[in-house]
Scaffold this motif. Structure first.
Motif, PDB file in Angstrom:
ATOM      1  N   VAL A 811      17.667  49.800  78.615  1.00 46.48           N
ATOM      2  CA  VAL A 811      18.372  50.562  77.593  1.00 46.48           C
ATOM      3  C   VAL A 811      18.723  49.631  76.425  1.00 46.48           C
ATOM      4  O   VAL A 811      19.273  48.537  76.639  1.00 46.48           O
ATOM      5  CB  VAL A 811      19.661  51.181  78.173  1.00 46.48           C
ATOM      6  N   LEU A 812      18.387  50.043  75.226  1.00 52.05           N
ATOM      7  CA  LEU A 812      18.741  49.217  74.063  1.00 52.05           C
ATOM      8  C   LEU A 812      20.252  49.112  73.946  1.00 52.05           C
ATOM      9  O   LEU A 812      20.962  50.120  73.999  1.00 52.05           O
ATOM     10  CB  LEU A 812      18.165  49.831  72.783  1.00 52.05           C
ATOM     11  N   PRO A 813      20.791  47.907  73.790  1.00 55.46           N
ATOM     12  CA  PRO A 813      22.252  47.763  73.665  1.00 55.46           C
ATOM     13  C   PRO A 813      22.748  48.435  72.385  1.00 55.46           C
ATOM     14  O   PRO A 813      22.014  48.514  71.382  1.00 55.46           O
ATOM     15  CB  PRO A 813      22.451  46.247  73.599  1.00 55.46           C
ATOM     16  N   PRO A 814      23.972  48.918  72.380  1.00 55.65           N
ATOM     17  CA  PRO A 814      24.530  49.489  71.148  1.00 55.65           C
ATOM     18  C   PRO A 814      24.472  48.465  70.017  1.00 55.65           C
ATOM     19  O   PRO A 814      24.682  47.265  70.220  1.00 55.65           O
ATOM     20  CB  PRO A 814      25.980  49.811  71.537  1.00 55.65           C
ATOM     21  N   GLY A 815      24.150  48.956  68.829  1.00 57.99           N
ATOM     22  CA  GLY A 815      24.112  48.082  67.668  1.00 57.99           C
ATOM     23  C   GLY A 815      22.859  47.255  67.542  1.00 57.99           C
ATOM     24  O   GLY A 815      22.804  46.327  66.724  1.00 57.99           O
ATOM     25  N   TYR A 816      21.826  47.587  68.282  1.00 61.99           N
ATOM     26  CA  TYR A 816      20.588  46.796  68.255  1.00 61.99           C
ATOM     27  C   TYR A 816      19.700  47.170  67.067  1.00 61.99           C
ATOM     28  O   TYR A 816      19.221  46.312  66.322  1.00 61.99           O
ATOM     29  CB  TYR A 816      19.837  46.987  69.573  1.00 61.99           C
ATOM     30  N   LEU A 817      19.466  48.445  66.851  1.00 66.55           N
ATOM     31  CA  LEU A 817      18.473  48.853  65.863  1.00 66.55           C
ATOM     32  C   LEU A 817      18.955  48.737  64.419  1.00 66.55           C
ATOM     33  O   LEU A 817      18.148  48.471  63.515  1.00 66.55           O
ATOM     34  CB  LEU A 817      18.009  50.286  66.128  1.00 66.55           C
TER      35      LEU A 817
END
Length: 1024
Positions: A811-817
């Motif tokens: 799962v992409l961590p929050p604030g990654y993109l």
């Protein structure tokens, strides 16, 4: 009849001699007195001594200081676990001096075993300071043995096939080692010896209060004791452990595997029929098992492999197991009634349940399972009968007039098309309609067929096979004898007529008829072709009238019922007991026995497909149907689908089937023609995306969609380099394979591809405890952008999955993109959101995966496939009008099948179903519930290192060590195979293939989640 069979008190020098016929002619009453004396021995209780006494014994007799004492169970010995001052462990055994001979015998036996390579530990005798194996202290006999560590087999709630095989083999090796032991002074006979089981049961059964259990015990006594009385004395004899129950077999971990680590408690060792240990072991291990007879067969096969059994031993093994089980249950009742001492470990409801089960199994069936486990025919008479039947069609008369034709009532039957496989009533109605509509000739349902009438979950033993064939004919239709025979004089429950035939020397078998009205008298002779009755009208199951025909060479007169079908996992045994009766239909080739297609299908794949083309599982499944969240294989077995993210709204959704059929019947062409459904679908699809993403390129697969997005990015930016996330997968074409690490690792990474660290908060640089993990992982992407720009080769595109599938369900961590997108914009790189795996509401929080990173995340391209058509081959790439126009000079875009009318109709209806059935919300809520259930398992199973995911895209990562996080890759594959065997489909993923990828249809319910979690829990408890 006297059922007190005795083995000799003095064992032979070797274990291959036979027990001489007993000559003791005491009556049952007299022997009952002897049995009562032996019963008093096991209930007299153990000596009462103080801790101070034991500490003095340890100090004075053995020179040991006792740091800790812990009581252990025992029948005649006061057993105590001892830890001395140095940390060494022992068992102190204190009993009466009357047990001296038995103690000396046991000490000599353990000394004999100490020099053998058994592959597991046994206790060793610790001699006293004066060199004695047993010492008398204050009128009590004292012994000390080494402690054997391990977990009793009885305390392993589930036992894998590998563990059972190891247990059986260990028992065989122990028997082999003990066969050469002899001692001049054997111990006195004891209560639990099979030689005294008749008298022991006679003394215990009257104390049983449960009438059902008492009746079951009576059946076992009546059925098996006469056999033991007749044949036990002829079996090979040797010294045996005689109490090789599941509490005395210890297990331990050998790496990830659980195996036999030791055998303890040789206190009942004596000369007895050599097979006694296996009977004791099986009767104990069978308690509480899902398939008790399968447990006995597994143990027997492994034992036989280590210590070959004679056919006479194998044929008596099932009666011995039944009698031992009865003796344990009856003795428990006797102990409870008298409130006597006894080993509480054996006081289990499972012992009584096993007796009830065994009492209902005909001796021929139980013995057949064990014979087959040892490579013998299920019954001595079956092979000649089956061989004659296989070639006997020319001698047989068809049972009814008219041409015969097979009607397919298996899962492949056309009659079930459109029926809901989850509803037995729907299947039965479909079968009835198919039978009545059958043309031409008399419909016949095939032998060996797994009828698709009431499929059950794979783990519940679904897929029962038919042990006969059914001839469907109107009530009153005359039925003829296929062969000359004689009417059996004994009625058999579940059948209307039994004819016995002897068509040639050495061949004798019966034909059984059910659904027949007959006036034939017992003993009456019948000629071939003569009338034997008429088809009766009452079926009671909703299917048309029919007569069922079965064949068997096994005497079934004493059976309480003749089975019409058998569990698929026991099919080979039952096919021997009830061979194929199809030749009794005469010389015709319209009806043949049912045969599976899996092997033929696999041969075809191997012949015509690339060798690298994978299949799920080491033993692939031949799938035939699917509905909602379940598959159905060719045997009618049901499997819960926790794997297939393609079928977003469930398999064979009726609305999609109807829409596809309707559109296919109206129009199916290419997009160079104009039709409303194309524009309508494009409008609905783009409405789910952020404003501006409104131009759709229809293609056929996710790989094509990603390929096209990369091609456009490179054309528009006039650059070649692409930044990706490591371990991602984006497709199979040359272009996208070059940006898929799992592909290019086989041939080398292209210089234009730049992987960045997987944002894995379980294994990566920044963990779950780092609130800035997203920004930190994004920093590595930004560094790559900056480095490439500094080298004069800024990237054309950043390609990403919103949740890494092949990368391990990350799962992409929050604030990654957000910072990545900002950097991409600065460098003029286009962003491509690969939603092929995770789009269309699968992640629950949003319809598209990239939206879970924030509303301001808007890619330049969104690619989609797989779920877009619920399995229909379609895909799309969506971008902005500005980008699309900029690409137009590259030439016309056209995909022959992309966006065809059927694809658009299916895609449009899928969007309607997701909305109408609230499936995105279900993915959010039920997906979280599933992960909660899975995370709870981690408290009990150390193999689970991490549980993660979003919506209906989850991963369970298995590790051998939670500190080192060593991937449990081999174990994960085994877990998937075992889950399949329990009816739940999932498969490994991740770079090390140690992660379960869970991506079920969005129709997955909390009940499905419970089912999967329970199956996984059972597999992890079982070990391997």
């Amino acid at each position: 009849m006297n059922h007190d069979i005795r083995s000799p008190l003095t064992p032979p020098a070797m274990g291959d001699q036979s027990v001489p016929p007993h000559t003791d002619d005491r009556t049952v009453t007299e022997d009952g007195g002897a049995a009562d004396a032996r019963f008093e021995r096991i209930t007299a209780g153990v000596p009462e001594v103080t801790d101070a006494f034991m500490r003095d014994v340890l100090r004075d007799v053995y020179g040991l200081g006792a740091a800790a004492l812990r009581p252990l169970a025992g029948e005649t010995d006061r057993n105590t676990h001892v830890v001395d001052d140095a940390g060494a462990e022992y068992v102190l055994k204190i009993t009466t001096v009357a047990e001296r001979r038995a103690a000396e015998f046991q000490a000599a036996l353990l000394g004999h075993l100490a020099d053998r390579r058994l592959g597991f530990a046994v206790p060793r005798v610790v001699r006293s300071r004066s060199g004695e194996a047993a010492t008398v202290v204050d009128g009590l006999l004292v012994r000390l043995l080494t402690w054997v560590p391990g977990t009793p087999l009885a305390e392993a709630p589930r036992r894998s096939p590998e563990l059972l095989a190891d247990v059986g083999a260990a028992a065989g090796r122990l028997a082999e080692a003990m066969a050469t032991f002899a001692h001049p002074e054997p111990p006195d006979p004891h209560y639990w010896e099979f030689a005294h089981s008749g008298a022991a049961l006679a003394g215990s059964v009257p104390h049983v209060r449960d009438p059902d259990l008492r009746a079951a015990l009576g059946r076992i006594q009546a059925r098996h004791l006469p056999v033991l009385d007749e044949r036990l004395g002829g079996l090979p004899v040797a010294v045996v452990h005689h109490d090789l129950n599941a509490f005395n077999v210890l297990t331990g971990r050998d790496g990830p595997w659980r195996r036999v680590s030791g055998v303890i408690d040789f206190g009942d060792a004596a000369a007895a029929p050599r097979i006694a240990d296996l009977a004791v072991l099986a009767s104990s291990a069978m308690r509480g098992a899902d398939r008790p007879l399968g447990v006995a067969a597994a143990l027997t096969a492994a034992y036989h492999g280590a210590r070959p059994l004679g056919e006479d031993e194998i044929d008596l093994l099932f009666p011995l197991i039944a009698v031992r089980s009865a003796l344990v249950a009856a003795t428990t009742a006797r102990l409870d009634a008298g409130r006597r001492h006894g080993d509480p470990r054996h006081r289990s409801a499972a012992a009584a349940d096993l007796v009830r089960l065994l009492s209902g199994i005909p001796a021929e069936v139980g013995t057949a399972a064990l014979r087959r486990a040892c490579g013998l025919p299920a019954h001595p008479a079956t092979a000649p009968a089956a061989a004659w039947l296989a070639g006997g069609a020319a001698s047989a008369t068809a049972p009814v007039e008219g041409p015969l034709g097979a009607v397919d009532l298996g899962v492949t039957g056309e009659c079930f098309d459109g029926a809901d496989p989850r509803e037995p009533d729907s299947l039965r109605a479909a079968a009835r309609a198919g039978i009545l509509a059958h043309r031409p000739g008399v419909p016949v349902a095939r032998y060996g067929e797994p009828r698709f009438l009431a499929p059950r979950k794979r783990g519940e033993g679904g897929g029962d096979i038919e042990l006969g064939l059914d001839v469907f004919a109107p009530a009153g239709t005359p039925v003829r004898a296929p062969l000359a025979g004689r009417v059996d004089g004994a009625g058999v429950a579940g059948t209307d007529l039994v004819l016995w035939h002897e068509p040639s020397d050495g061949v004798r078998f019966g034909t059984l008829y059910t659904g027949l009205s007959t006036d034939l008298a017992p003993g009456e002779e019948v000629t071939a072709g003569a009338p034997i009755g008429r088809v009766s009208s009452d079926t009671g199951d909703g299917l048309p009238p029919r007569v069922r025909i079965q064949a068997t060479a096994v005497p079934v007169a004493a059976w309480t019922a003749v089975p019409h079908r058998a569990p698929d996992h026991e099919r080979e045994m039952w096919r021997e007991l009830f061979p194929d009766p199809t030749p009794l239909l005469g010389e015709q080739d319209a009806v043949t026995a049912w045969t599976p297609t899996a092997d033929r299908a696999l041969r075809g794949r191997h012949e015509h497909l690339p060798e690298s083309h994978p299949t799920y599982f080491s033993r692939p499944i031949a799938m035939v149907r699917a509905r909602d969240c379940r598959f159905y294989d060719e045997r009618g077995r049901s499997y819960l689908d926790a794997l297939n993210n393609v079928t977003l709204v469930g398999h064979s959704h009726p609305r999609l089937v109807e829409v596809a059929n309707r559109q296919l019947g109206r129009l199916n062409t290419n997009t160079r023609f104009v039709y409303d459904v194309l524009s309508e679908y494009a409008e609905r699809l783009t409405a789910t995306l952020p404003d501006g993403l409104d131009v759709v390129y229809f293609v056929n697969s996710g790989s094509e969609a990603n390929d096209l997005a990369l091609r456009m990015s490179r054309y528009l930016t006039k650059r070649e380099d692409v930044v990706i996330i490591d371990d991602a997968y984006h497709g199979y074409t040359s272009v996208v394979a070059d940006v898929s690490p799992s592909r290019y690792r086989h041939y080398g990474k292209p210089d234009t591809t730049h992987p960045t660290p997987v944002p894995d908060r379980y294994r990566g640089l920044y963990g779950y405890d780092d609130p800035d993990a997203g920004a930190r992982y994004a920093g590595h992407v930004i560094e790559t952008f900056d480095r490439l720009a500094a080298e004069g080769r800024p990237p054309a595109a950043y390609l990403f999955e919103a949740l890494l599938a092949g990368g391990g369900q990350v799962v992409l961590p929050p604030g990654y993109l957000a910072p990545v997108f900002a950097a991409a914009s600065r460098h003029g790189a286009l962003t491509i959101a690969d939603e092929v795996q995770v789009g269309f509401g699968r992640l629950g929080e949003a319809f598209w995966g990239f939206q879970t990173q924030g509303a301001d995340i808007v890619p330049d391209f969104v690619t989609m496939g797989k779920a877009i058509g619920n399995g229909f081959p379609m895909a799309a790439m969506v971008t902005t009008r500005e980008i699309s126009r900029a690409f137009d000079p590259a030439g016309r875009f056209f995909s022959t099948y992309g966006g065809n009318p059927v694809a658009c109709a299916v895609g449009l209806e899928l969007l309607n179903i997701v909305e109408d059935e609230g499936l995105q919300h279900n993915a959010l809520v039920t997906g979280e519930y599933l992960r909660e259930r899975l995370a709870a398992l981690a408290d009990r199973h150390e193999l689970i290192g991490d549980v993660r995911g979003q919506g209906f895209y989850s991963g369970v990562e298995f590790v051998r060590d939670r500190e080192t996080k060593e991937p449990a890759s081999e174990e994960t594959l085994i877990i998937c195979e075992r889950l399949k065997d329990r009816g739940a489909l999932v498969y490994p993923t991740g770079p090390a293939w140690n992660i379960l990828k869970l991506k079920p249809p969005l129709t997955f319910t909390p009940a499905h989640a419970d089912e999967f979690a329970a199956a996984l829990d059972a597999v992890l408890e079982e070990g391997w």
